[in-house]
Design a protein around this motif. Structure first.
Motif, mmCIF file in Angstrom:
data_model
loop_
_atom_site.group_PDB
_atom_site.id
_atom_site.type_symbol
_atom_site.label_atom_id
_atom_site.label_comp_id
_atom_site.label_asym_id
_atom_site.label_seq_id
_atom_site.Cartn_x
_atom_site.Cartn_y
_atom_site.Cartn_z
ATOM 1 N N SER A 142 -13.151 -57.207 89.587
ATOM 2 C CA SER A 142 -14.317 -57.658 88.829
ATOM 3 C C SER A 142 -15.105 -56.450 88.350
ATOM 4 N N CYS A 143 -15.789 -56.626 87.239
ATOM 5 C CA CYS A 143 -16.646 -55.571 86.697
ATOM 6 C C CYS A 143 -17.939 -56.224 86.221
ATOM 7 N N ALA A 144 -19.019 -55.943 86.910
ATOM 8 C CA ALA A 144 -20.338 -56.450 86.516
ATOM 9 C C ALA A 144 -20.913 -55.539 85.445
ATOM 10 N N VAL A 145 -21.311 -56.144 84.337
ATOM 11 C CA VAL A 145 -21.768 -55.391 83.168
ATOM 12 C C VAL A 145 -23.272 -55.556 82.997
ATOM 13 N N SER A 146 -23.979 -54.469 82.803
ATOM 14 C CA SER A 146 -25.387 -54.528 82.437
ATOM 15 C C SER A 146 -25.631 -53.565 81.283
ATOM 16 N N GLY A 147 -26.594 -53.908 80.444
ATOM 17 C CA GLY A 147 -26.883 -53.077 79.284
ATOM 18 C C GLY A 147 -26.106 -53.476 78.050
ATOM 19 N N TYR A 148 -25.203 -54.423 78.211
ATOM 20 C CA TYR A 148 -24.422 -54.953 77.116
ATOM 21 C C TYR A 148 -24.319 -56.459 77.299
ATOM 22 N N THR A 149 -24.155 -57.177 76.201
ATOM 23 C CA THR A 149 -23.788 -58.590 76.277
ATOM 24 C C THR A 149 -22.280 -58.652 76.105
ATOM 25 N N SER A 150 -21.594 -58.973 77.177
ATOM 26 C CA SER A 150 -20.139 -58.835 77.179
ATOM 27 C C SER A 150 -19.460 -59.703 76.124
ATOM 28 N N SER A 151 -20.106 -60.800 75.741
ATOM 29 C CA SER A 151 -19.477 -61.694 74.772
ATOM 30 C C SER A 151 -19.376 -61.058 73.393
ATOM 31 N N ARG A 152 -20.158 -60.014 73.143
ATOM 32 C CA ARG A 152 -20.214 -59.433 71.799
ATOM 33 C C ARG A 152 -19.396 -58.168 71.637
ATOM 34 N N ILE A 153 -18.738 -57.741 72.690
ATOM 35 C CA ILE A 153 -18.056 -56.460 72.627
ATOM 36 C C ILE A 153 -16.642 -56.581 73.166
ATOM 37 N N CYS A 154 -15.826 -55.580 72.820
ATOM 38 C CA CYS A 154 -14.532 -55.465 73.470
ATOM 39 C C CYS A 154 -14.728 -54.745 74.795
ATOM 40 N N MET A 155 -13.884 -55.050 75.750
ATOM 41 C CA MET A 155 -13.931 -54.371 77.045
ATOM 42 C C MET A 155 -12.516 -54.184 77.556
ATOM 43 N N GLY A 156 -12.367 -53.280 78.507
ATOM 44 C CA GLY A 156 -11.012 -53.023 78.971
ATOM 45 C C GLY A 156 -10.944 -52.510 80.397
ATOM 46 N N TRP A 157 -9.718 -52.435 80.870
ATOM 47 C CA TRP A 157 -9.391 -51.835 82.166
ATOM 48 C C TRP A 157 -8.423 -50.684 81.940
ATOM 49 N N PHE A 158 -8.692 -49.599 82.627
ATOM 50 C CA PHE A 158 -7.819 -48.436 82.625
ATOM 51 C C PHE A 158 -7.479 -48.103 84.069
ATOM 52 N N ARG A 159 -6.483 -47.251 84.263
ATOM 53 C CA ARG A 159 -6.156 -46.798 85.611
ATOM 54 C C ARG A 159 -5.694 -45.351 85.558
ATOM 55 N N GLN A 160 -5.881 -44.691 86.688
ATOM 56 C CA GLN A 160 -5.473 -43.296 86.791
ATOM 57 C C GLN A 160 -4.977 -43.009 88.196
ATOM 58 N N ALA A 161 -3.732 -42.578 88.276
ATOM 59 C CA ALA A 161 -3.127 -42.185 89.547
ATOM 60 C C ALA A 161 -3.289 -40.678 89.712
ATOM 61 N N PRO A 162 -3.266 -40.182 90.950
ATOM 62 C CA PRO A 162 -3.416 -38.738 91.178
ATOM 63 C C PRO A 162 -2.393 -37.930 90.383
ATOM 64 N N GLY A 163 -2.876 -36.918 89.680
ATOM 65 C CA GLY A 163 -1.998 -36.053 88.912
ATOM 66 C C GLY A 163 -1.533 -36.613 87.588
ATOM 67 N N LYS A 164 -2.022 -37.794 87.238
ATOM 68 C CA LYS A 164 -1.620 -38.424 85.983
ATOM 69 C C LYS A 164 -2.824 -38.652 85.090
ATOM 70 N N GLU A 165 -2.547 -38.853 83.799
ATOM 71 C CA GLU A 165 -3.620 -39.141 82.859
ATOM 72 C C GLU A 165 -4.073 -40.596 83.000
ATOM 73 N N ARG A 166 -5.319 -40.821 82.611
ATOM 74 C CA ARG A 166 -5.827 -42.192 82.612
ATOM 75 C C ARG A 166 -5.102 -42.985 81.518
ATOM 76 N N GLU A 167 -4.682 -44.180 81.854
ATOM 77 C CA GLU A 167 -3.933 -45.000 80.901
ATOM 78 C C GLU A 167 -4.556 -46.378 80.760
ATOM 79 N N GLY A 168 -4.425 -46.937 79.564
ATOM 80 C CA GLY A 168 -4.927 -48.274 79.322
ATOM 81 C C GLY A 168 -4.088 -49.311 80.028
ATOM 82 N N VAL A 169 -4.743 -50.331 80.554
ATOM 83 C CA VAL A 169 -4.069 -51.436 81.231
ATOM 84 C C VAL A 169 -4.193 -52.716 80.410
#
Length: 123
Positions: A21-48
């Protein structure tokens, strides 16, 4: 001020499930795009996964059919349901929201990031 606070990470065995879960403040989530990314040790952050304001969703090939991104606009909360987890899914997972000049992925410019939540999948 935009704040993103993730929760729901943990340790599971191969084949298990978790819901982030990701609680959002400062934005109205319905009006924007949002995403999840991940990063493993020694690797670049990648889009999920990303979800646009019109509800369209996009996924990395590695998680298609296993992960589902969704939003609860009434709660201003973003989710990532992760099923059939594999050891290679082990990473720190980050919630992301748009900002001008941010990193672009599937048409969304991501510039705000949460602190991350750790997901560990053991074999």
């Amino acid at each position: 001020q935009v704040q993103l606070v993730e929760s729901g990470g943990g340790s599971v065995q191969t084949g298990g499930s978790l819901r982030l879960s990701c609680a959002v403040s400062g934005y109205t989530s319905s009006r924007i795009c949002m995403g999840w990314f991940r990063q493993a040790p020694g690797k670049e952050r990648e889009g999920v996964a990303v979800i646009h304001s019109d509800g369209m969703t996009y996924y990395a090939d590695s998680v298609k059919g296993r992960f589902t991104i969704s939003k609860d606009n009434a709660k201003n909360t973003l989710y990532l349901q992760m099923n059939s987890l594999k050891p290679e899914d082990t990473s720190m997972y980050y919630c992301a929201a748009p900002a001008p000049g941010g990193r672009v992925w599937y048409g969304c410019f991501f510039g705000y990031w949460g602190q991350g939540t750790q997901v560990t999948v053991s074999s």
